[in-house]
Design an enzyme around this catalytic site. Structure first.
Site, mmCIF file in Angstrom:
data_model
loop_
_atom_site.group_PDB
_atom_site.id
_atom_site.type_symbol
_atom_site.label_atom_id
_atom_site.label_comp_id
_atom_site.label_asym_id
_atom_site.label_seq_id
_atom_site.Cartn_x
_atom_site.Cartn_y
_atom_site.Cartn_z
ATOM 1 C CE1 TYR A 160 1.187 -0.076 4.441
ATOM 2 C CE2 TYR A 160 0.252 1.714 4.309
ATOM 3 C CZ TYR A 160 0.937 0.900 5.013
ATOM 4 O OH TYR A 160 1.437 1.440 6.226
ATOM 5 N NE ARG B 37 6.726 4.134 0.279
ATOM 6 C CZ ARG B 37 6.497 4.945 1.268
ATOM 7 N NH1 ARG B 37 7.505 5.078 2.046
ATOM 8 N NH2 ARG B 37 5.287 5.368 1.459
ATOM 9 N NE ARG C 86 -6.383 -19.368 4.453
ATOM 10 C CZ ARG C 86 -5.466 -20.155 4.940
ATOM 11 N NH1 ARG C 86 -5.484 -21.562 4.731
ATOM 12 N NH2 ARG C 86 -4.614 -19.860 5.986
ATOM 13 C CG HIS D 74 -0.175 -20.964 3.122
ATOM 14 N ND1 HIS D 74 -1.257 -21.664 3.542
ATOM 15 C CD2 HIS D 74 -0.013 -20.171 4.341
ATOM 16 C CE1 HIS D 74 -1.520 -21.584 4.729
ATOM 17 N NE2 HIS D 74 -0.987 -20.519 5.123
ATOM 18 C CE LYS E 107 3.281 2.961 3.090
ATOM 19 N NZ LYS E 107 3.439 3.077 4.629
ATOM 20 C CD GLU F 55 9.869 1.664 10.228
ATOM 21 O OE1 GLU F 55 9.781 2.689 9.784
ATOM 22 O OE2 GLU F 55 9.906 0.447 9.964
ATOM 23 C CG LEU G 243 8.522 2.311 4.659
ATOM 24 C CD1 LEU G 243 8.339 1.069 3.632
ATOM 25 C CD2 LEU G 243 7.337 2.902 5.029
HETATM 26 N N1 PDD Z 1 2.776 4.946 7.146
HETATM 27 N N2 PDD Z 1 7.268 3.716 8.757
HETATM 28 C C1 PDD Z 1 6.147 2.989 8.761
HETATM 29 C C2 PDD Z 1 6.287 1.625 9.507
HETATM 30 C C3 PDD Z 1 5.122 3.580 8.151
HETATM 31 O O1 PDD Z 1 4.115 2.827 8.122
HETATM 32 C C4 PDD Z 1 5.279 4.888 7.416
HETATM 33 C C5 PDD Z 1 4.181 5.545 6.780
HETATM 34 C C6 PDD Z 1 6.529 5.595 7.582
HETATM 35 C C7 PDD Z 1 6.511 6.830 6.983
HETATM 36 O O2 PDD Z 1 6.585 6.811 5.578
HETATM 37 P P1 PDD Z 1 6.009 8.025 4.675
HETATM 38 O O3 PDD Z 1 6.798 9.155 5.065
HETATM 39 O O4 PDD Z 1 6.294 7.548 3.267
HETATM 40 O O5 PDD Z 1 4.646 8.314 4.977
HETATM 41 C C8 PDD Z 1 7.492 4.786 8.105
HETATM 42 C C9 PDD Z 1 1.388 5.578 6.392
HETATM 43 C C10 PDD Z 1 1.547 6.798 6.637
HETATM 44 C C11 PDD Z 1 0.499 4.491 7.442
HETATM 45 O O6 PDD Z 1 0.741 3.358 7.535
HETATM 46 O O7 PDD Z 1 -0.561 5.326 7.451
#
Ligand code: PDD
Length: 287
Positions: free
Chosen positions: A33, A52, A100, A102, A149, A182, A207
């Site tokens: 996403y 990304r 379904r 895996h 992501k 993070e 990320l």
């Molecule tokens: N999240 N680290 C994680 C684990 C994240 O889920 C996100 C963003 C970031 C920051 O990424 P960016 O600057 O590209 O938004 C770092 C989004 C906003 C969310 O899950 O809602």
């Protein structure tokens, strides 16, 4: 006002928009996403989000479902249909719908594409940035490929819920060495007493946030010294400032860590300066 969601080529009333019960995003979190900021009727940094998204899809061997141009058309239509002038746009691509099992469907099925957009009052974010937020720390318990992501966000949800229950807004994951990786949905930063910005390198364990990338650019423009290295919770507690970055929070001051005040317990000067200058360095595409 009625909301509209995009699902596989159709623009549907939000209440009834759905994917199939055997969608692999739903069954296995086999999906990726993006969340993009919408600001002043503009999509912020779409190119970096496309890059990304395509990288995440590539890492999971999910086909890119549509061209960037086509995706931009859908993004515009979803943002407009929901009358979002300021807010965020959500895009999810799953491996698709399949009985379904895996292992990947063979032959491959058509990826599922979902988009939603919602308005978010800018004033609310600005008010929060004035006071700053609290974070708690939690042990890192996610898989190693957090550079992708993916929608596999259960540890993030649990960590952020724990933060909420502790009266904080964000949880910082801490690895076995005591270093912050993070936040549950943000990247983590500190400003040392010497005024050096520190954030973890994006090669491993985090990320590569797009807000992080832009913040590095803004820091360079402001002539700030930056070190991309890991920092411990102890170092963060002794820091002059701390902050988090994400498309949803932008640059957001952190004023306490596990209940200990950062600096004097109020936002400092660096994070607000980065926040104020942020959108001078972003790509803005009208929607
Ligand atoms: N999240 N680290 C994680 C684990 C994240 O889920 C996100 C963003 C970031 C920051 O990424 P960016 O600057 O590209 O938004 C770092 C989004 C906003 C969310 O899950 O809602």
């Amino acid at each position: 006002m009625s909301r509209i969601a995009y699902v596989n080529g159709r623009y549907l009333p939000h209440d009834v928009a759905a994917v199939h019960v055997e969608d692999r995003g739903f069954q296995f979190a086999d999906a990726v996403y993006e969340v993009c900021e919408i600001r002043d009727g503009h999509l912020v940094d779409p190119t970096l989000h496309f890059e990304r998204l395509e990288r995440s899809l590539g890492e999971l061997r999910i086909a890119v479902p549509m061209s960037r141009a086509a995706m931009l058309v859908v993004m515009r239509r979803v943002a407009r249909a929901n009358r979002v002038h300021d807010g965020s746009l959500y895009v999810q691509v799953s491996r698709g719908r399949s009985r379904r099992d895996h292992v990947f469907p063979s032959p491959a099925v058509r990826p599922t594409v979902v988009m939603t957009a919602k308005p978010v009052a800018r004033a609310k974010g600005e008010a929060l940035a004035e006071t700053g937020i609290g974070v708690i720390t939690v042990p890192e318990n996610r898989w190693e490929r957090v550079d992708i992501k993916s929608v596999s966000l259960l540890p993030n949800c649990l960590a952020k819920q724990a933060a909420k229950e502790a009266g904080a807004r964000e949880a910082w994951f801490v690895d076995a060495g005591g270093f912050v990786t993070e936040g549950g949905s943000t990247n983590a930063w500190i400003v040392t007493v010497d005024g050096v910005l520190v954030t973890r390198p994006a090669e491993h364990g985090i990320l590569r946030g797009i807000t992080r990338t832009i913040t590095l650019k803004v820091a360079a423009k402001l002539g700030l010294k930056v070190e991309e290295r890991a920092f411990t919770v102890e170092e963060a507690k002794r820091a002059r400032e701390a902050f988090v970055t994400a498309a949803t929070t932008l640059v957001m001051p952190v004023v306490s860590i596990d209940g200990s005040p950062v600096g004097n317990g109020a936002p400092g000067t660096t994070a607000p300066a980065l926040r104020a200058a942020f959108h001078d360095s972003t790509e803005m595409v009208a929607i």
